[in-house]
Design an enzyme around this catalytic site. Sequence first.
Site, PDB file in Angstrom:
ATOM      1  CG  HIS A  14      -0.435   0.412   2.493  1.00  0.00           C
ATOM      2  ND1 HIS A  14      -1.202   0.760   3.572  1.00  0.00           N
ATOM      3  CD2 HIS A  14       0.847   0.523   2.923  1.00  0.00           C
ATOM      4  CE1 HIS A  14      -0.444   1.068   4.593  1.00  0.00           C
ATOM      5  NE2 HIS A  14       0.803   0.929   4.237  1.00  0.00           N
ATOM      6  CB  CYS A  33       2.752   4.350   5.390  1.00  0.00           C
ATOM      7  SG  CYS A  33       2.806   2.834   6.367  1.00  0.00           S
ATOM      8  CG  HIS A  39       5.386   0.445   2.252  1.00  0.00           C
ATOM      9  ND1 HIS A  39       4.762   1.597   1.827  1.00  0.00           N
ATOM     10  CD2 HIS A  39       4.743   0.053   3.381  1.00  0.00           C
ATOM     11  CE1 HIS A  39       3.805   1.901   2.688  1.00  0.00           C
ATOM     12  NE2 HIS A  39       3.764   0.976   3.636  1.00  0.00           N
ATOM     13  CG  HIS A  41       2.529  -2.930   6.148  1.00  0.00           C
ATOM     14  ND1 HIS A  41       3.406  -2.502   7.114  1.00  0.00           N
ATOM     15  CD2 HIS A  41       2.128  -1.813   5.499  1.00  0.00           C
ATOM     16  CE1 HIS A  41       3.521  -1.180   7.049  1.00  0.00           C
ATOM     17  NE2 HIS A  41       2.756  -0.742   6.070  1.00  0.00           N
ATOM     18  CG  ASP A  79      -1.538 -13.465   0.383  1.00  0.00           C
ATOM     19  OD1 ASP A  79      -0.795 -12.753   1.088  1.00  0.00           O
ATOM     20  OD2 ASP A  79      -1.188 -14.571  -0.072  1.00  0.00           O
ATOM     21  CG  HIS A  80       1.516 -12.132  -2.382  1.00  0.00           C
ATOM     22  ND1 HIS A  80       1.256 -12.800  -1.207  1.00  0.00           N
ATOM     23  CD2 HIS A  80       2.851 -12.226  -2.578  1.00  0.00           C
ATOM     24  CE1 HIS A  80       2.380 -13.280  -0.729  1.00  0.00           C
ATOM     25  NE2 HIS A  80       3.371 -12.953  -1.536  1.00  0.00           N
ATOM     26  CD  GLU A 123       0.356  -0.512   9.028  1.00  0.00           C
ATOM     27  OE1 GLU A 123      -0.814  -0.260   8.686  1.00  0.00           O
ATOM     28  OE2 GLU A 123       1.206   0.372   9.246  1.00  0.00           O
TER      29      GLU A 123
HETATM   30 NI    NI Z   1       2.530   1.098   5.293  1.00  0.00          NI
END
Ligand code: NI
Length: 133
Positions: A14, A33, A39, A41, A79-80, A123
């Site tokens: 995200h 972020c 990037h 998580h 996911d992914h 997170e």
């Molecule tokens: Ni983030």
Amino acid sequence: MIYVTRREHFNAAHKLECKDWSISQNDAVFGKCANANWHGHNYDLWVTVKGSPNIDTGFVMNTQILSKLMTTYVTDVLDHRNLNLDIDLGGLQPSSENIAIWIWNVLKPHIKNCELHCVKLQETENIYVEYFG
Ligand code: NI
């Protein structure tokens, strides 16, 4: 009232930013972020249901079924993936807060014979959110 929790896991990318803010403003508020090139998580998701134990099974909810619901409607979808681009948050930031609310809304209609109590989304090892509806 008994509470039962199942954990699942997913990884997703995200970026948090307000497009009409300057880069330095976004960096100041969102930190890493706001990284322009995305990037990821490693999210841990706990879903808690509450109710009374079934007379035959002794279960509030069969955790195999809860796991299957979490997998089908949440982790298989997230996911992914890129949380900014791949799911519809109605224009909201893909923050853990908003993702937890999204997860609640997705799962709620599928929880039968007991109540959805909490969606907890972690997170980082130091940060998690909890949503109680
Ligand atoms: Ni983030």
